[in-house]
Design a protein around this motif. Structure first.
Motif, short mmCIF file in Angstrom:
data_model
loop_
_atom_site.label_atom_id
_atom_site.label_comp_id
_atom_site.label_asym_id
_atom_site.label_seq_id
_atom_site.Cartn_x
_atom_site.Cartn_y
_atom_site.Cartn_z
N UNK A 123 7.13 -4.02 -11.19
CA UNK A 123 8.01 -3.41 -10.20
C UNK A 123 7.25 -2.51 -9.22
N UNK A 124 6.36 -1.69 -9.72
CA UNK A 124 5.62 -0.80 -8.81
C UNK A 124 4.69 -1.59 -7.90
N UNK A 125 4.00 -2.58 -8.44
CA UNK A 125 3.11 -3.42 -7.66
C UNK A 125 3.85 -4.00 -6.45
N UNK A 126 5.01 -4.59 -6.70
CA UNK A 126 5.76 -5.24 -5.61
C UNK A 126 6.38 -4.21 -4.65
N UNK A 127 6.77 -3.07 -5.17
CA UNK A 127 7.29 -2.01 -4.30
C UNK A 127 6.19 -1.48 -3.39
N UNK A 128 5.04 -1.18 -3.95
CA UNK A 128 3.94 -0.66 -3.14
C UNK A 128 3.52 -1.67 -2.08
N UNK A 129 3.50 -2.93 -2.44
CA UNK A 129 3.16 -3.98 -1.49
C UNK A 129 4.21 -4.04 -0.38
N UNK A 130 5.49 -4.06 -0.74
CA UNK A 130 6.59 -4.16 0.22
C UNK A 130 6.59 -3.01 1.22
N UNK A 131 6.31 -1.79 0.74
CA UNK A 131 6.41 -0.62 1.60
C UNK A 131 5.08 -0.23 2.26
N UNK A 132 4.07 -1.07 2.12
CA UNK A 132 2.85 -0.89 2.91
C UNK A 132 1.81 0.08 2.37
N UNK A 133 1.73 0.25 1.05
CA UNK A 133 0.63 1.04 0.48
C UNK A 133 -0.64 0.20 0.68
N UNK A 134 -1.59 0.74 1.41
CA UNK A 134 -2.75 -0.05 1.83
C UNK A 134 -3.69 -0.43 0.70
N UNK A 135 -3.81 0.44 -0.30
CA UNK A 135 -4.70 0.16 -1.43
C UNK A 135 -4.03 0.62 -2.72
N UNK A 136 -3.94 -0.29 -3.68
CA UNK A 136 -3.33 0.01 -4.98
C UNK A 136 -4.36 -0.28 -6.05
N UNK A 137 -4.73 0.77 -6.79
CA UNK A 137 -5.74 0.65 -7.84
C UNK A 137 -5.07 0.77 -9.21
N UNK A 138 -5.26 -0.25 -10.02
CA UNK A 138 -4.75 -0.23 -11.38
C UNK A 138 -5.93 0.14 -12.28
N UNK A 139 -5.80 1.31 -12.91
CA UNK A 139 -6.89 1.87 -13.71
C UNK A 139 -6.60 1.61 -15.18
N UNK A 140 -7.45 0.83 -15.82
CA UNK A 140 -7.32 0.55 -17.24
C UNK A 140 -8.13 1.60 -18.00
N UNK A 141 -7.53 2.24 -18.97
CA UNK A 141 -8.21 3.30 -19.71
C UNK A 141 -9.43 2.81 -20.49
N UNK A 142 -9.59 1.50 -20.61
CA UNK A 142 -10.76 0.94 -21.30
C UNK A 142 -11.99 0.89 -20.41
N UNK A 143 -11.89 1.38 -19.17
CA UNK A 143 -13.09 1.54 -18.37
C UNK A 143 -13.23 0.64 -17.16
N UNK A 144 -12.13 0.14 -16.62
CA UNK A 144 -12.26 -0.61 -15.37
C UNK A 144 -11.07 -0.39 -14.44
N UNK A 145 -11.31 -0.70 -13.17
CA UNK A 145 -10.31 -0.50 -12.12
C UNK A 145 -10.19 -1.82 -11.35
N UNK A 146 -8.96 -2.28 -11.15
CA UNK A 146 -8.70 -3.46 -10.32
C UNK A 146 -8.11 -2.96 -9.00
N UNK A 147 -8.81 -3.24 -7.92
CA UNK A 147 -8.42 -2.77 -6.59
C UNK A 147 -7.66 -3.88 -5.86
#
Length: 185
Positions: A123-147
């Motif tokens: 839900x947040x991914x699609x909301x941020x995309x719809x409303x124009x958040x330019x960069x969304x970083x998903x931070x996994x606590x195991x040590x990586x970030x998907x930009x």
């Protein structure tokens, strides 16, 4: 733990009352309320490390970083979502309603946990995309970030960072953070 009750829809006023009396994080998505307990120590360390760097980077600039204590309202006709991103960056003169922002952030970092992963990737991914958040970083606590970067109105994965890498913002290309620092205790 993230809880919601299916097929029960709450008004914004009901949400505000629940949020005022809940000791944790409450978010609203078109009548559905998501409740999550207070975050873990590891989550807080990651959040504080990212926010400390962003605070220093944006000092004296027209942008500022905020954490999950501040609400961002995403609203259009027949759509209202009130989220509290873990970390987000606002720039310029932004529209506010009390302690809430009514303008989409430029960058958001959401730190995953077992209880929030589904909504952060859905839900947040699609909301941020719809409303124009330019960069969304998903931070996994195991040590990586998907930009994810907004390109022609849709998110594309533009990078994946792990310990040993340098996170480089796709929006502010001189914003560079050692990924090891982000996950250091």
């Amino acid at each position: 733990m993230r809880n919601y009750i299916e097929n029960i829809f709450y008004t914004e006023d009901e949400f505000e009352e629940i949020q005022a009396n809940f000791n944790g994080k409450a978010e609203y998505d078109n009548g559905v309320i998501y409740l999550s307990s207070n975050t873990s120590q590891k989550h807080n360390i990651i959040l504080n490390n990212i926010n400390a760097y962003l605070t220093l980077y944006f000092r004296g600039k027209d942008c500022r970083s905020y954490t999950e204590q501040i609400e961002v309202i995403f609203k259009s006709e027949n759509d209202i979502k009130k989220y509290k991103p873990d970390i987000f960056v606002m720039c310029g003169n932004v529209e506010q309603k009390g302690e809430s922002f009514l303008t989409a952030p430029k960058i958001i970092f959401e730190i995953l946990s077992k209880s929030t992963s589904k909504i952060d990737r859905g839900a947040k991914y699609y909301t941020y995309e719809k409303y124009g958040v330019l960069e969304y970083n998903i931070v996994d606590q195991n040590g990586f970030i998907v930009q994810h970067t907004l390109i022609d109105g849709a998110y594309e994965i533009t990078n994946t960072f792990k310990k040993g890498d340098k996170y480089i913002s796709s929006i502010f290309t001189d914003l560079i953070i050692d990924v090891g620092f982000i996950f250091s205790e």
